[in-house]
Write an enzyme that holds these catalytic residues in place. Sequence first.
Site, PDB file in Angstrom:
ATOM      1  N   LYS A 164     110.733   3.293  57.638  1.00 34.66           N
ATOM      2  CA  LYS A 164     112.041   2.642  57.754  1.00 34.66           C
ATOM      3  C   LYS A 164     112.908   2.958  56.546  1.00 34.66           C
ATOM      4  CE  LYS A 164     111.136  -1.166  60.915  1.00 34.66           C
ATOM      5  NZ  LYS A 164     111.198  -2.600  61.158  1.00 34.66           N
ATOM      6  N   LYS A 174     106.606   6.419  68.824  1.00 32.28           N
ATOM      7  CA  LYS A 174     106.356   5.075  69.369  1.00 32.28           C
ATOM      8  C   LYS A 174     107.586   4.570  70.124  1.00 32.28           C
ATOM      9  CE  LYS A 174     106.888   1.573  66.693  1.00 32.28           C
ATOM     10  NZ  LYS A 174     106.900   0.670  65.567  1.00 32.28           N
ATOM     11  N   LYS A 195     112.405  -0.671  69.966  1.00 31.62           N
ATOM     12  CA  LYS A 195     113.665  -1.278  70.389  1.00 31.62           C
ATOM     13  C   LYS A 195     114.825  -0.814  69.523  1.00 31.62           C
ATOM     14  CE  LYS A 195     111.713  -5.890  69.097  1.00 31.62           C
ATOM     15  NZ  LYS A 195     111.052  -5.757  67.878  1.00 31.62           N
TER      16      LYS A 195
HETATM   17  P1  TYM Z   1     107.823  -6.196  66.158  1.00 29.86           P
HETATM   18  O1  TYM Z   1     108.899  -7.155  66.478  1.00 29.86           O
HETATM   19  O2  TYM Z   1     108.188  -4.844  65.652  1.00 29.86           O
HETATM   20  O3  TYM Z   1     106.889  -5.987  67.403  1.00 29.86           O
HETATM   21  C1  TYM Z   1     106.346  -7.102  68.086  1.00 29.86           C
HETATM   22  C2  TYM Z   1     104.968  -6.785  68.628  1.00 29.86           C
HETATM   23  O4  TYM Z   1     105.032  -5.667  69.524  1.00 29.86           O
HETATM   24  C3  TYM Z   1     104.100  -4.662  69.115  1.00 29.86           C
HETATM   25  N1  TYM Z   1     104.681  -3.356  69.435  1.00 29.86           N
HETATM   26  C4  TYM Z   1     104.118  -2.461  70.250  1.00 29.86           C
HETATM   27  N2  TYM Z   1     102.975  -2.485  70.945  1.00 29.86           N
HETATM   28  C5  TYM Z   1     102.687  -1.400  71.695  1.00 29.86           C
HETATM   29  N3  TYM Z   1     103.505  -0.309  71.790  1.00 29.86           N
HETATM   30  C6  TYM Z   1     104.664  -0.249  71.107  1.00 29.86           C
HETATM   31  N4  TYM Z   1     105.450   0.802  71.207  1.00 29.86           N
HETATM   32  C7  TYM Z   1     105.013  -1.365  70.295  1.00 29.86           C
HETATM   33  N5  TYM Z   1     106.081  -1.642  69.501  1.00 29.86           N
HETATM   34  C8  TYM Z   1     105.856  -2.865  68.977  1.00 29.86           C
HETATM   35  C9  TYM Z   1     103.941  -4.881  67.625  1.00 29.86           C
HETATM   36  O5  TYM Z   1     102.748  -4.310  67.135  1.00 29.86           O
HETATM   37  C10 TYM Z   1     103.981  -6.379  67.521  1.00 29.86           C
HETATM   38  O6  TYM Z   1     102.717  -6.938  67.816  1.00 29.86           O
HETATM   39  N6  TYM Z   1     106.260  -7.965  61.736  1.00 29.86           N
HETATM   40  C11 TYM Z   1     106.126  -8.093  63.171  1.00 29.86           C
HETATM   41  C12 TYM Z   1     106.477  -9.487  63.654  1.00 29.86           C
HETATM   42  C13 TYM Z   1     105.764 -10.533  62.895  1.00 29.86           C
HETATM   43  C14 TYM Z   1     104.420 -10.976  63.106  1.00 29.86           C
HETATM   44  C15 TYM Z   1     104.212 -12.001  62.135  1.00 29.86           C
HETATM   45  C16 TYM Z   1     103.405 -10.613  64.011  1.00 29.86           C
HETATM   46  C17 TYM Z   1     106.280 -11.250  61.878  1.00 29.86           C
HETATM   47  N7  TYM Z   1     105.353 -12.139  61.408  1.00 29.86           N
HETATM   48  C18 TYM Z   1     102.993 -12.658  62.047  1.00 29.86           C
HETATM   49  C19 TYM Z   1     102.195 -11.291  63.901  1.00 29.86           C
HETATM   50  C20 TYM Z   1     101.981 -12.291  62.952  1.00 29.86           C
HETATM   51  C21 TYM Z   1     107.070  -7.108  63.847  1.00 29.86           C
HETATM   52  O7  TYM Z   1     108.022  -6.632  63.261  1.00 29.86           O
HETATM   53  O8  TYM Z   1     106.783  -6.865  65.149  1.00 29.86           O
END
Ligand code: TYM
Length: 330
Positions: free
Chosen positions: A113, A195, A198
């Site tokens: 990023k 990957k 969004k």
């Molecule tokens: P975020 O918002 O980027 O993504 C949310 C969840 O979706 C999963 N994910 C995917 N899984 C499969 N294929 C993909 N292409 C894909 N893109 C995203 C991510 O692995 C995630 O599980 N930091 C985290 C949010 C967060 C969090 C937490 C999660 C903040 N605090 C505490 C667990 C526990 C995030 O940015 O996810």
Amino acid sequence: MRILSGIQPTNVPTLGNYIGAIKNFVKMQNENQDADILVFVADLHSITVPRDRKDIKKNIRSLAALYLASGLDPNRTHIFIQSEVHEHAELGWVLECNSYIGEMERMIQFKEKSAKEGASVTTGLLTYPCLMAADILLYDTNLVPVGEDQKQHVEITRDIAIRFNNKYGETFVVPEPMIQKSGARIMSLQDPLKKMSKSDPNPKGYITLLDDINEAKNKIKRAVTDSIGIVKYDTVNQPAVSNLMTIYSSFTNMSFDEIENKYSGLGYKEFKEDLSEIVANELTKIQTKYNEIINSNELDKILDEGRDYASRIAYKKMAKVYKRIGLGRY
Ligand code: TYM
């Protein structure tokens, strides 16, 4: 046992977020009747890069409604908005003071990023894993269901928890990541080596849960494949088709062998036509429920209950943390 996870309210969740995370939350909810489950909207995380205020507001509510529309049951799972429980930011600060810049700089997501953002990388983008560690450690979480890309952040959470416990005495439960065998890394529909995200500038690469149904179908039909022409799960030689098969398998519970047999002798056209219908059906179901929920008072009641429940746990943990360190008058 406590299970906790969250998603950032940036844009609308994609099929990647749905398959890699949300579907897994619902499965864990339904299979672990005794578990205490918290799922939150990680809004504090969403401001590490500049965002429009109106978009943030819209996406927060929309993500909460999508959790419910996807099958999270408010009688089983506490759903809340991260910024409404102020202890997340408080513990985040304490953990920043118990972690090292070097380990933050080694995070793959930070490297990727920050390379994109160039000179305007915020401090928050660097220290973000400490806030995520706070999210998890505040609640004595045992299991964290996430996609593959968050594994490293759960691992650093473990390191921070162990370090803190050694330094100040037993305070935090050391959590485990929960990553599915299949679907933990859904790839872009336009580039199977990237990957699905969004924040991809090319919207043809991803499908969101609120995409127009026909548009979503077209994105599947126009997804890149290869010139081999056989529906076969082979991530090395046929990564694009394998990615589509992963989506197919996740929505139908069919194994890769079953899918291969079903389309043996047929080309990609039939396979993609069918997959587009399968995705359209799943999205239609979610969107129908979403439309019932999004403007309801019920949603606010659920979020109030979730906030109050989470706050009670977080308050106690934070007092314990301050006491251990010697802050305030605890
Ligand atoms: P975020 O918002 O980027 O993504 C949310 C969840 O979706 C999963 N994910 C995917 N899984 C499969 N294929 C993909 N292409 C894909 N893109 C995203 C991510 O692995 C995630 O599980 N930091 C985290 C949010 C967060 C969090 C937490 C999660 C903040 N605090 C505490 C667990 C526990 C995030 O940015 O996810």
